[in-house]
Design a protein around this motif. Structure first.
Motif, PDB file in Angstrom:
ATOM      1  N   UNK A  96       0.935  -1.296   0.029  1.00 46.72           N
ATOM      2  CA  UNK A  96       0.050  -0.055   0.201  1.00 46.72           C
ATOM      3  C   UNK A  96       0.777   1.214   0.045  1.00 46.72           C
ATOM      4  N   UNK A  97       0.654   2.106  -0.933  1.00 51.01           N
ATOM      5  CA  UNK A  97       1.216   3.447  -0.960  1.00 51.01           C
ATOM      6  C   UNK A  97       2.486   3.322  -2.015  1.00 51.01           C
ATOM      7  N   UNK A  98       2.754   2.283  -2.489  1.00 52.67           N
ATOM      8  CA  UNK A  98       4.031   2.001  -3.341  1.00 52.67           C
ATOM      9  C   UNK A  98       3.564   1.361  -4.817  1.00 52.67           C
ATOM     10  N   UNK A  99       2.563   0.580  -4.660  1.00 53.41           N
ATOM     11  CA  UNK A  99       2.071   0.019  -5.823  1.00 53.41           C
ATOM     12  C   UNK A  99       0.959   0.386  -6.109  1.00 53.41           C
ATOM     13  N   UNK A 100       0.393   0.617  -7.638  1.00 54.10           N
ATOM     14  CA  UNK A 100      -0.773   1.113  -8.015  1.00 54.10           C
ATOM     15  C   UNK A 100      -1.239   0.207  -9.203  1.00 54.10           C
ATOM     16  N   UNK A 101      -2.627  -0.317  -9.220  1.00 52.80           N
ATOM     17  CA  UNK A 101      -3.407  -1.159 -10.218  1.00 52.80           C
ATOM     18  C   UNK A 101      -3.998  -0.172 -11.092  1.00 52.80           C
ATOM     19  N   UNK A 102      -4.008  -0.333 -12.352  1.00 52.30           N
ATOM     20  CA  UNK A 102      -4.977   0.295 -13.027  1.00 52.30           C
ATOM     21  C   UNK A 102      -5.163  -0.735 -14.403  1.00 52.30           C
ATOM     22  N   UNK A 103      -6.210  -0.044 -15.279  1.00 45.43           N
ATOM     23  CA  UNK A 103      -6.480  -0.994 -16.370  1.00 45.43           C
ATOM     24  C   UNK A 103      -6.459   0.002 -17.550  1.00 45.43           C
ATOM     25  N   UNK A 104      -6.787  -0.406 -18.801  1.00 38.08           N
ATOM     26  CA  UNK A 104      -6.880   0.388 -19.995  1.00 38.08           C
ATOM     27  C   UNK A 104      -7.620  -0.393 -20.856  1.00 38.08           C
TER      28      UNK A 104
END
Length: 118
Positions: free
Chosen positions: A65-73
């Motif tokens: 938490x605070x270091x990784x980010x999940x996203x989608x396109x």
């Protein structure tokens, strides 16, 4: 058939960044969740992050938490995991996942290895 294909793993120094990608194909329903798990040497597989596409809710393990980010396109049928400030303990095989909702998993990718050097 549903397929998840990861890419982007490799060797990175502690404190550095890496972005994992996952191409998703074959899903027949629109509202599914995507996520990432990891398995370090000698340890059990653990959930890292999950993204519910229907409302954009994202969940993270405390360790990232605070270091990784999940996203989608959606235009590319892709899911990403941006990993910042990586630590040696982040070393693991990372698996892309998809399922009906967080934290459920119906399909696993083949995995991509991330190695963080100290």
């Amino acid at each position: 058939d549903v397929q998840l294909v990861e890419s982007g793993g490799g060797l990175v120094q502690a404190g550095g960044s890496l972005r994992l990608s996952c191409h998703v194909s074959g899903f027949t329903y629109d509202d599914y969740a995507v996520g990432w798990f990891r398995q370090a040497p000698g340890k059990e597989r653990e959930g890292v992050s999950c993204l519910r596409r229907s409302d954009g809710s994202a969940y993270y393990a405390d360790a990232v938490k605070g270091r990784f980010t999940i996203s989608s396109d959606d235009t590319k049928n892709a899911v990403y995991l941006q990993m910042n400030d990586v630590k040696p303990e982040d070393t693991a095989v990372y698996y892309c996942t998809a399922g009906s909702d967080c934290p459920y998993v119906d399909v696993w990718g083949q995995g991509t290895l991330v190695t963080v050097s100290s």
